[in-house]
Structures are given as structure tokens and as C-alpha cells.
Write an enzyme that holds these catalytic residues in place. Structure first.
Site, PDB file in Angstrom:
ATOM      1  N   GLY A   9       0.827  -1.270   0.042  1.00 22.85           N
ATOM      2  CA  GLY A   9      -0.034   0.066   0.096  1.00 22.85           C
ATOM      3  C   GLY A   9       0.780   1.271  -0.128  1.00 22.85           C
ATOM      4  O   GLY A   9       0.314   2.298  -0.371  1.00 22.85           O
ATOM      5  N   ASN A  10       2.041   1.185   0.587  1.00 18.45           N
ATOM      6  CA  ASN A  10       2.898   2.440   0.418  1.00 18.45           C
ATOM      7  C   ASN A  10       3.176   3.034  -0.935  1.00 18.45           C
ATOM      8  O   ASN A  10       3.882   4.115  -1.210  1.00 18.45           O
ATOM      9  CB  ASN A  10       4.086   1.908   1.392  1.00 18.45           C
ATOM     10  CG  ASN A  10       5.009   1.048   0.832  1.00 18.45           C
ATOM     11  OD1 ASN A  10       4.607  -0.306   0.745  1.00 18.45           O
ATOM     12  ND2 ASN A  10       6.226   1.312   0.051  1.00 18.45           N
ATOM     13  N   LYS A 122      -8.170  -8.059   8.414  1.00 18.55           N
ATOM     14  CA  LYS A 122      -7.454  -7.177   7.297  1.00 18.55           C
ATOM     15  C   LYS A 122      -7.727  -5.647   7.577  1.00 18.55           C
ATOM     16  O   LYS A 122      -8.837  -5.120   7.713  1.00 18.55           O
ATOM     17  CB  LYS A 122      -8.079  -7.577   5.826  1.00 18.55           C
ATOM     18  CG  LYS A 122      -7.554  -6.820   4.883  1.00 18.55           C
ATOM     19  CD  LYS A 122      -5.937  -7.381   4.503  1.00 18.55           C
ATOM     20  CE  LYS A 122      -5.366  -6.880   3.369  1.00 18.55           C
ATOM     21  NZ  LYS A 122      -3.735  -7.099   3.319  1.00 18.55           N
ATOM     22  N   LYS A 206      -3.558  -9.221  -0.816  1.00 19.61           N
ATOM     23  CA  LYS A 206      -2.923  -9.147  -1.894  1.00 19.61           C
ATOM     24  C   LYS A 206      -1.704 -10.011  -2.225  1.00 19.61           C
ATOM     25  O   LYS A 206      -1.405 -10.601  -3.228  1.00 19.61           O
ATOM     26  CB  LYS A 206      -2.742  -7.860  -2.456  1.00 19.61           C
ATOM     27  CG  LYS A 206      -1.519  -7.001  -1.581  1.00 19.61           C
ATOM     28  CD  LYS A 206      -0.503  -6.229  -2.388  1.00 19.61           C
ATOM     29  CE  LYS A 206       0.491  -5.901  -1.625  1.00 19.61           C
ATOM     30  NZ  LYS A 206       0.591  -6.152  -0.226  1.00 19.61           N
ATOM     31  N   LYS A 264       2.953 -11.678   4.109  1.00 26.35           N
ATOM     32  CA  LYS A 264       3.848 -11.803   3.539  1.00 26.35           C
ATOM     33  C   LYS A 264       4.771 -12.708   3.637  1.00 26.35           C
ATOM     34  O   LYS A 264       5.234 -13.517   2.531  1.00 26.35           O
ATOM     35  CB  LYS A 264       4.923 -10.494   3.282  1.00 26.35           C
ATOM     36  CG  LYS A 264       4.020  -9.096   2.941  1.00 26.35           C
ATOM     37  CD  LYS A 264       4.884  -7.907   3.099  1.00 26.35           C
ATOM     38  CE  LYS A 264       4.129  -6.785   2.665  1.00 26.35           C
ATOM     39  NZ  LYS A 264       2.858  -6.346   3.263  1.00 26.35           N
TER      40      LYS A 264
END
Length: 317
Positions: A9-10, A122, A206, A264
Site C-alpha cells: 500500500g505504501n 484485514k 494481495k 507476506k
């Protein structure tokens, strides 16, 4: 090589930034500048997050008095895929003149029986102080949790089973195109008893979708790019240290938060275990160096970078 990249998102919106279009477009251009060298040398699939963006749209929808009820999260996810896909598409076309680029709207199949629907984890939307977050939760029926020093809304995040449009993405890659797809993990859908697809109120992680897609596309590498240079063992403690090379077993032995590094790490381990390929977690700015073995946390079956590189012989545990 065939590479699947998952942008954090960054890449679009950093903490504390206003979610204005101009701010996000500038961040997208910076992200594409880091990815363009990879596209020159390799087949490239780009996925991206949408947590802040879907949260903003959810707030707008909830406040719109012309609606009898707010738009559901699957619809909001589709909206953000179109918006962010457009920004990435245009920036990639400008950075890669003559290269075909396509941004796709994707659905991701999940199970209606997934226990995640009963346990929201989330993060979506902006950050709040605790008092404001608890007030909004009471007013709007939200579930909220701590995200670092602040608080955010959380929604269900069922495990992805398949990207519905996988065959189409493969066709695009085989034609030489760069594919932007599976934004926000894809629009979550379930299949009913008649075999028909329908959207559900959730957000798919994601990174897990990127790993699933990378496996299905026979990718050689999965890059999970965020705003930190490495995975850190003992994060937040005096004994914290970066992990340079590791194996799935060693990475799984560590404890990471569900809402941040946890997905991740799980995505990297899953891809390596199922394919024998390379996954890496690191900073977006280091994308090319990560692929070359000079940055990031690299995960392989042996704990070595496929091409050697610095620290190739580091103890993976």
C-alpha cells in the site's frame, strides 16, 4: 524470467499522506520508475494493495444519503482496481514506450465456509486514535484493531483459492504484455450451488493472491515489495536483526502479525514450497537489487540466492 510483483500500500499512499489523487499518482510514478528496469529484462505481472483506497470509498459510500445502503466491499474493490489500474497503466505506458500494457479487473474465488468471515483481520481505510475508532465502531458496526500506534477498521480476509481470470493473464504474458491485475487481492467471489459467481463482503490479502497467481502462471520469482528493506527477526526488541537469506521452514518458525508481515511471510513460503522458485520481501526502491541478490530478504528452498550474490552462504536459520 517471469516475475510477479506485489506492491504494498505504501507504493500508492504512505502513512500520514492525504489520499488525494495527485499524491497517489506521484507515488505510482515513483513505483513504476523502480519497476521499469525489471520490465525491460523480464516478463512482468504487477499486483497491488488497495487498503487505504477501499477504506476511503467505504466512508464516502456510508455517508452518501442518496444510497439506501452503502456499496458492498466487493464492489468497492472493483472500483479501486479500476482507479489504481488506470494510474499504473498510464505510468507504465509512459515509462515503457512501445510496450503493450494491460490493466485487468479480476475476481478471486474464495470459500464461503472460510473461518476468516468470523474473524476479521484485514486493515482497511485511514488510521484513527483509539477513542475515535471505538466511536466509529459503535456507530457503524465496524470491527477495529490496533495498527501500530493507531487504530484501523478490519474486515474478513478469506484465503484465495484461484484468480478467475488466470488464463487470460497467461495469454497476455505470452503475447509480451505487462499485466496489472489482481488489485487488492482481487474482487472476492464465491461460487454457488449452480456454479454461478457472486461477490462477498470481504477483502482478499494481495500477497497471498500474488503467490497463488505466481504459482498458477509458472513464475520464476515472487517479489513482495513494501516500505521496509528486510524482514526483521525480533522486530521491536533489542535483539532485532535483518534476515538476508532464509528457507520457508526457518521463516515459518518466526511469529509475525496477521495484519502486516504475516501474510507476506506466508505468501513467500507458500510460493517457494510449491514451486521451488525464489520469493523475496523488501523495499520497492530496491526492486532490481533484490532480484539480483543484493538487497531484501530472499527465500529459497536452500536459503541461497539462485544467482549467488552477497551473503549467499548465510545460515538461513
Amino acid at each position: 524470467m517471469r516475475i510477479v510483483v506485489a506492491l504494498g500500500g505504501n507504493a500508492l499512499l504512505r502513512r500520514g499522506e492525504r489520499p488525494d489523487a495527485a499524491v497517489q499518482q506521484a507515488n505510482v510514478r515513483a513505483a513504476v520508475a523502480a519497476l521499469a528496469p525489471l520490465a525491460h529484462r523480464h516478463e512482468l505481472v504487477i499486483t497491488h494493495g488497495n487498503g487505504p483506497q477501499v477504506g476511503v470509498l467505504a466512508l464516502q459510500s456510508a455517508a452518501d444519503r442518496s444510497l439506501s445502503s452503502p456499496y458492498p466491499f466487493d464492489v468497492l474493490g472493483a472500483e479501486t482496481q479500476g482507479m489504481i489500474g488506470y494510474w499504473l497503466l498510464q505510468a507504465l505506458q509512459n515509462a515503457l514506450p512501445g510496450r503493450q500494457v494491460c490493466a485487468l479487473l479480476n475476481q478471486t474465488l474464495v470459500s464461503a465456509a472460510d473461518p476468516a468471515f468470523a474473524r476479521p483481520t484485514k486493515f482497511v481505510g485511514p488510521v484513527y486514535g483509539r477513542e475515535e475508532a471505538e466511536r466509529l465502531a459503535a456507530e457503524r458496526g465496524w470491527t477495529v484493531r490496533e495498527d501500530g500506534e493507531r487504530w484501523r477498521r478490519v474486515v474478513p480476509s478469506p484465503r484465495p483459492q484461484r484468480v478467475v481470470e488466470t488464463r487470460l493473464i497467461r495469454l497476455l504474458l505470452n503475447s509480451g504484455a505487462v499485466a496489472v491485475c489482481a488489485g487488492g487481492g482481487g474482487v472476492p467471489v464465491v461460487r454457488d450451488e449452480r456454479g454461478l459467481l457472486t461477490g462477498v463482503e470481504a477483502v482478499v490479502d494481495k500477497d497471498l493472491t500474488a503467490a497463488l497467481l505466481a504459482e498458477a502462471l509458472d513464475a520464476d520469482a515472487l517479489l513482495l515489495l513494501t516500505d521496509v528493506p528486510h524482514v526483521v527477526r525480533g522486530f521491536g526488541t533489542p535483539d532485532a536483526e535483518p534476515i538476508i537469506r532464509t528457507t520457508p521452514a526457518a521463516l515459518r518458525s518466526l511469529d509475525f502479525p496477521d495484519g502486516s508481515m504475516g501474510p507476506k511471510a506466508e505468501a513467500a513460503c507458500r510460493f517457494v514450497e510449491l514451486t521451488g522458485g525464489m520469493a523475496a520481501i523488501g523495499s520497492l526502491d530496491d526492486a532490481r537489487a533484490i532480484l539480483d541478490g543484493a538487497a531484501g530478504t530472499v527465500v529459497t528452498p536452500s536459503g541461497r540466492h539462485p544467482e549467488g550474490g552477497p551473503d549467499a552462504a548465510q545460515d538461513p536459520t
